[in-house]
Design a protein around this motif. Structure first.
Motif, PDB file in Angstrom:
ATOM      1  N   GLY A 154      31.580  44.213  40.120  1.00  0.00           N
ATOM      2  CA  GLY A 154      32.268  43.543  41.228  1.00  0.00           C
ATOM      3  C   GLY A 154      33.146  42.392  40.738  1.00  0.00           C
ATOM      4  N   ILE A 155      32.655  41.645  39.737  1.00  0.00           N
ATOM      5  CA  ILE A 155      33.452  40.543  39.171  1.00  0.00           C
ATOM      6  C   ILE A 155      34.720  41.119  38.532  1.00  0.00           C
ATOM      7  CG2 ILE A 155      33.478  38.731  37.391  1.00  0.00           C
ATOM      8  CD1 ILE A 155      30.444  38.393  37.947  1.00  0.00           C
ATOM      9  N   PHE A 156      34.559  42.252  37.875  1.00  0.00           N
ATOM     10  CA  PHE A 156      35.720  42.938  37.272  1.00  0.00           C
ATOM     11  C   PHE A 156      36.726  43.352  38.358  1.00  0.00           C
ATOM     12  CE2 PHE A 156      37.244  47.351  36.448  1.00  0.00           C
ATOM     13  CZ  PHE A 156      38.278  47.036  35.577  1.00  0.00           C
ATOM     14  N   VAL A 157      36.214  43.922  39.465  1.00  0.00           N
ATOM     15  CA  VAL A 157      37.107  44.366  40.551  1.00  0.00           C
ATOM     16  C   VAL A 157      37.829  43.165  41.173  1.00  0.00           C
ATOM     17  CG1 VAL A 157      37.254  45.602  42.761  1.00  0.00           C
ATOM     18  CG2 VAL A 157      35.662  46.382  41.033  1.00  0.00           C
ATOM     19  N   SER A 158      37.111  42.038  41.313  1.00  0.00           N
ATOM     20  CA  SER A 158      37.768  40.866  41.917  1.00  0.00           C
ATOM     21  C   SER A 158      38.881  40.339  41.019  1.00  0.00           C
ATOM     22  CB  SER A 158      36.758  39.769  42.229  1.00  0.00           C
ATOM     23  OG  SER A 158      36.168  39.310  41.059  1.00  0.00           O
ATOM     24  N   SER A 159      38.752  40.535  39.711  1.00  0.00           N
ATOM     25  CA  SER A 159      39.845  40.118  38.817  1.00  0.00           C
ATOM     26  C   SER A 159      41.063  41.022  39.019  1.00  0.00           C
ATOM     27  CB  SER A 159      39.393  40.132  37.355  1.00  0.00           C
ATOM     28  OG  SER A 159      39.144  41.443  36.941  1.00  0.00           O
ATOM     29  N   LEU A 160      40.830  42.301  39.344  1.00  0.00           N
ATOM     30  CA  LEU A 160      41.955  43.208  39.649  1.00  0.00           C
ATOM     31  C   LEU A 160      42.673  42.748  40.914  1.00  0.00           C
ATOM     32  CD1 LEU A 160      40.455  46.776  38.990  1.00  0.00           C
ATOM     33  CD2 LEU A 160      41.888  45.414  37.492  1.00  0.00           C
ATOM     34  N   ALA A 161      41.865  42.278  41.901  1.00  0.00           N
ATOM     35  CA  ALA A 161      42.461  41.821  43.166  1.00  0.00           C
ATOM     36  C   ALA A 161      43.326  40.579  42.950  1.00  0.00           C
ATOM     37  CB  ALA A 161      41.364  41.538  44.187  1.00  0.00           C
ATOM     38  N   LEU A 162      43.015  39.801  41.906  1.00  0.00           N
ATOM     39  CA  LEU A 162      43.830  38.616  41.608  1.00  0.00           C
ATOM     40  C   LEU A 162      45.252  39.010  41.215  1.00  0.00           C
ATOM     41  CD1 LEU A 162      41.646  36.189  39.437  1.00  0.00           C
ATOM     42  CD2 LEU A 162      42.666  35.708  41.640  1.00  0.00           C
ATOM     43  N   ILE A 163      45.353  40.107  40.470  1.00  0.00           N
ATOM     44  CA  ILE A 163      46.669  40.535  39.976  1.00  0.00           C
ATOM     45  C   ILE A 163      47.368  41.441  40.985  1.00  0.00           C
ATOM     46  CG2 ILE A 163      47.898  41.822  38.173  1.00  0.00           C
ATOM     47  CD1 ILE A 163      45.764  41.114  36.247  1.00  0.00           C
ATOM     48  N   LEU A 164      46.621  42.437  41.507  1.00  0.00           N
ATOM     49  CA  LEU A 164      47.272  43.505  42.261  1.00  0.00           C
ATOM     50  C   LEU A 164      47.553  43.174  43.723  1.00  0.00           C
ATOM     51  CD1 LEU A 164      45.243  46.427  40.737  1.00  0.00           C
ATOM     52  CD2 LEU A 164      47.604  45.860  40.258  1.00  0.00           C
ATOM     53  N   LYS A 165      46.913  42.137  44.249  1.00  0.00           N
ATOM     54  CA  LYS A 165      47.107  41.703  45.638  1.00  0.00           C
ATOM     55  C   LYS A 165      46.709  42.794  46.640  1.00  0.00           C
ATOM     56  CE  LYS A 165      48.880  37.960  43.906  1.00  0.00           C
ATOM     57  NZ  LYS A 165      48.026  36.808  43.684  1.00  0.00           N
ATOM     58  N   GLU A 166      47.486  43.906  46.714  1.00  0.00           N
ATOM     59  CA  GLU A 166      47.101  44.978  47.649  1.00  0.00           C
ATOM     60  C   GLU A 166      45.973  45.787  46.998  1.00  0.00           C
ATOM     61  OE1 GLU A 166      47.843  45.717  50.788  1.00  0.00           O
ATOM     62  OE2 GLU A 166      49.086  43.943  50.897  1.00  0.00           O
ATOM     63  N   ASP A 187      42.129  35.101  35.397  1.00  0.00           N
ATOM     64  CA  ASP A 187      42.231  33.808  36.071  1.00  0.00           C
ATOM     65  C   ASP A 187      43.242  32.910  35.352  1.00  0.00           C
ATOM     66  OD1 ASP A 187      41.362  31.799  37.867  1.00  0.00           O
ATOM     67  OD2 ASP A 187      40.170  30.907  36.267  1.00  0.00           O
ATOM     68  N   ILE A 188      43.132  32.846  34.037  1.00  0.00           N
ATOM     69  CA  ILE A 188      44.064  32.022  33.244  1.00  0.00           C
ATOM     70  C   ILE A 188      45.483  32.581  33.379  1.00  0.00           C
ATOM     71  CG2 ILE A 188      44.685  31.334  30.867  1.00  0.00           C
ATOM     72  CD1 ILE A 188      41.596  31.445  30.303  1.00  0.00           C
ATOM     73  N   TYR A 189      45.600  33.926  33.335  1.00  0.00           N
ATOM     74  CA  TYR A 189      46.907  34.588  33.395  1.00  0.00           C
ATOM     75  C   TYR A 189      47.631  34.283  34.706  1.00  0.00           C
ATOM     76  CZ  TYR A 189      50.232  38.470  33.771  1.00  0.00           C
ATOM     77  OH  TYR A 189      51.354  39.215  33.964  1.00  0.00           O
ATOM     78  N   VAL A 190      46.929  34.438  35.850  1.00  0.00           N
ATOM     79  CA  VAL A 190      47.620  34.241  37.138  1.00  0.00           C
ATOM     80  C   VAL A 190      47.965  32.773  37.369  1.00  0.00           C
ATOM     81  CG1 VAL A 190      46.737  36.272  38.340  1.00  0.00           C
ATOM     82  CG2 VAL A 190      45.459  34.176  38.486  1.00  0.00           C
ATOM     83  N   ARG A 191      47.147  31.859  36.827  1.00  0.00           N
ATOM     84  CA  ARG A 191      47.469  30.432  37.002  1.00  0.00           C
ATOM     85  C   ARG A 191      48.671  30.042  36.137  1.00  0.00           C
ATOM     86  NH1 ARG A 191      42.584  26.717  36.439  1.00  0.00           N
ATOM     87  NH2 ARG A 191      41.625  28.393  35.262  1.00  0.00           N
TER      88      ARG A 191
END
Lengths: 298, 284
Positions: A190-202, A286-290
């Motif tokens: 789930g933590i892995f999937v939430s990191s995908l949501a950070l980048i992919l938005k949809e 997290d570091i990448y999107v910030r």
């Protein structure tokens, strides 16, 4: 005047616990709890929606049972008996389907926790607090696990009342241990999937896709042996397949596991692998999107 | 004083509203191609577990017990057809039913509802564009079904199937209008769309024949247009029956369609007036 300024700045310092200390652990636990409480408050504001979500697993389980009964022409399948040593299709499907809600915990509740904060307009506010982002995700997971637990209890009551279930009472405790091990690995996932949501938005498409793939690769309504060989090998990477096989071994009389191996060791290895993988990917993302400044983008 | 041209309410003007809605929704779809890929591919993922379940429970691709209820022992084509037609239900419930709510999110609902046109035609435009999308998904799924899942489609059966699907879409328009009407007043259409999806999921013969359900559930299923559409399409494709043999199903589908469309229009117009007079249109 200069000295006064310095004193003023000094008084505004906020001391937060950090690093691997007991104080920081307590603070993060508190953050997880508060995130969970917040989710419950939001959910219980919409009681009709909450009720619907509690009934939903039962609604999606019923077609599997009715379809199975129509195919076999009764409750006992000779073919299933030949494959796994038990022919009771209702008990077999029920013991498989109860974990589907918890897969939802990892791909929807955890995977979407960050995105949900964005919808509420609180993501940036949460990001500037000294709390770990993973605590936020785990808080959502805690809420979802309790929510799914309520739904499973309802599901169990209805199926037991209508069809009856042949479960071994003494197997419940070891099955719960296996379930807990599965949940640790699913948390990492789930933590892995939430990191995908950070980048992919949809990311709802990713969540729905992963949910559907896990549904196919998990022996929910059929033994793993009916899957093509490559799918059987892929199922070993996810915790749901060994967990279901292990849980059924303890819960169903005469059940013969379709895959030989130590379920506990398999799940422990998956726990370790998924948690490390999830946290590493999440931290990097997290570091990448910030750095890119895309956190608040829709 | 703003002069409203008399053509505003003419047939041509209404066609223009429908056309504009279709163009707008096509633009949205082209902006998010991943959504097109999702609706084309994922319905397969949702029925594949039922195929493996069948293989595990009967040890083959045919079931004698299934034949007693469905008239055919081949359960795979049965559920593939069910899944393809059920796709229309999902796109109409989530696409059209929630469209009003989406306009509110985008901040365009007030403009739409204050425009000098019949609002039902805006919804018809939305429904038409969803039907076009749904038909594209269904066509691709039929091709995949023919190539990989043993579905047989002959030239002479295409026209009757298209007619039945057209009638199914009409009935679903009625349901979508009702859903949109309710969302004008109660806002949270998502829960209602989900609840309706559950009703379709359990009480229509998508995964299993209707006869396998208890009597009361069969009666409930007969109020839904998907039931008749599935029975008719499967009779043509799987049981190789002639259109004349299923005239009853087609007639009943038409009756259900008329009732649903009439109810849908009535409810939508009533709710629109109610929300306008209460001033709650743009409430969330």
């Amino acid at each position: 005047m200069k000295r006064k300024d310095e004193e003023f700045r000094e008084s505004r310092k906020i001391l937060c616990p950090y690093g691997f200390t007991l104080a920081n652990l307590k603070a993060e636990m508190r953050a997880i709890w508060e995130s969970n409480v917040k989710e419950w408050k939001i959910e219980l504001t919409y009681p009709i929606s909450f009720t619907r979500q509690c009934i939903e697993p039962l609604i999606f389980l019923l077609p599997f049972i009715i379809y199975g009964l129509v195919l076999v022409g009764g409750r006992y399948s000779e073919s299933l008996m030949h494959l796994v040593g038990t022919g009771d299709i209702v008990t077999y499907i029920f013991t498989g389907y109860i974990i589907m809600g918890f897969i939802g915990t990892s791909v929807w509740a955890m995977g979407f926790s960050i995105r949900k904060e964005q919808w509420y307009g609180t993501l940036e506010s949460i990001y500037v607090t000294p709390t770990s982002r993973i605590s936020l995700v785990l808080g959502m997971a805690l809420h979802s696990v309790v929510h799914q637990g309520i739904a499973v209890l309802f599901e169990f009551s209805v199926i037991y009342a209508i069809f009856g279930l042949a479960l071994k009472i003494e197997g419940i405790l070891p099955a719960l241990v296996i379930f807990a091990l599965m949940m640790f690995a699913l948390c990492g996932f789930g933590i892995f999937v939430s990191s995908l949501a950070l980048i992919l938005k949809e990311g709802w498409i990713i969540s729905e896709g992963l949910y559907s793939v896990l549904m196919i690769l998990s022996p929910v309504a059929y033994p793993l042996t009916v899957l093509p060989n490559i799918a059987q090998q892929m199922s070993k990477v996810f915790p749901t397949a060994p967990a279901l096989i292990g849980m059924r071994s303890f819960l169903i009389e005469n059940y013969t596991p379709e895959v030989i191996g130590n379920v506990f060791l398999h799940l422990l290895a998956l726990d370790l692998a998924w948690i490390i993988f999830g946290i590493v990917i999440f931290s990097v993302t997290d570091i990448y999107v910030r750095k890119r400044g895309t956190l608040g983008k829709y | 004083m703003i002069m409203r041209p008399s053509e505003t309410y003419s047939f041509r003007a209404n066609l223009l509203i429908i056309w504009s809605e279709v163009v707008k929704n096509v633009k949205f779809l082209l902006a998010y191609p991943v959504i097109f890929v999702f609706w084309t591919i994922f319905p397969f993922f949702w029925f594949i577990p039922f195929i493996f379940q069948g293989q595990a429970f009967v040890g083959g691709l045919q079931s004698a017990s299934f034949e007693q209820f469905a008239g055919t022992p081949d359960y795979i084509p049965f559920i593939v057809i069910g899944a393809i037609l059920n796709g229309y239900v999902l796109t109409s419930l989530y696409g059209v039913g929630e469209s009003i709510r989406r306009e509110a999110y985008r901040g365009t609902l007030d403009y739409l509802l204050s425009s000098p046109c019949n609002k039902a035609f805006i919804l018809i435009g939305k429904a038409m564009s969803e039907s076009i999308n749904g038909t594209m998904y269904a066509a691709i799924q039929f091709v995949v079904g023919i190539l990989f899942f043993g579905i047989e489609l002959t030239i002479d059966t295409i026209m009757p199937i298209v007619l039945i699907i057209f009638l199914l879409i009409l009935g679903l328009y009625g349901i979508s209008l009702m859903l949109a009407a309710v969302s004008l007043q109660f806002k949270q259409a998502h829960d209602l769309a989900h609840t309706l999806e559950y009703v379709f999921y359990v009480f229509t013969p998508v995964r299993y024949p209707l006869q396998s359900l208890p009597f009361w559930a069969q009666v409930l299923g007969k109020f839904l247009p998907l039931t008749y559409a599935l029975v008719a399409v499967r009779s043509i494709m799987l049981l190789k029956q002639d259109v004349l043999a299923i005239y009853q199903e087609i007639f009943l589908l038409l009756v259900v369609d008329i009732a649903l469309i009439f109810l849908g229009f009535y409810l939508f117009n009533w709710m629109e007036k109610r929300t306008k007079s209460s001033g709650t249109i743009s409430h969330y």
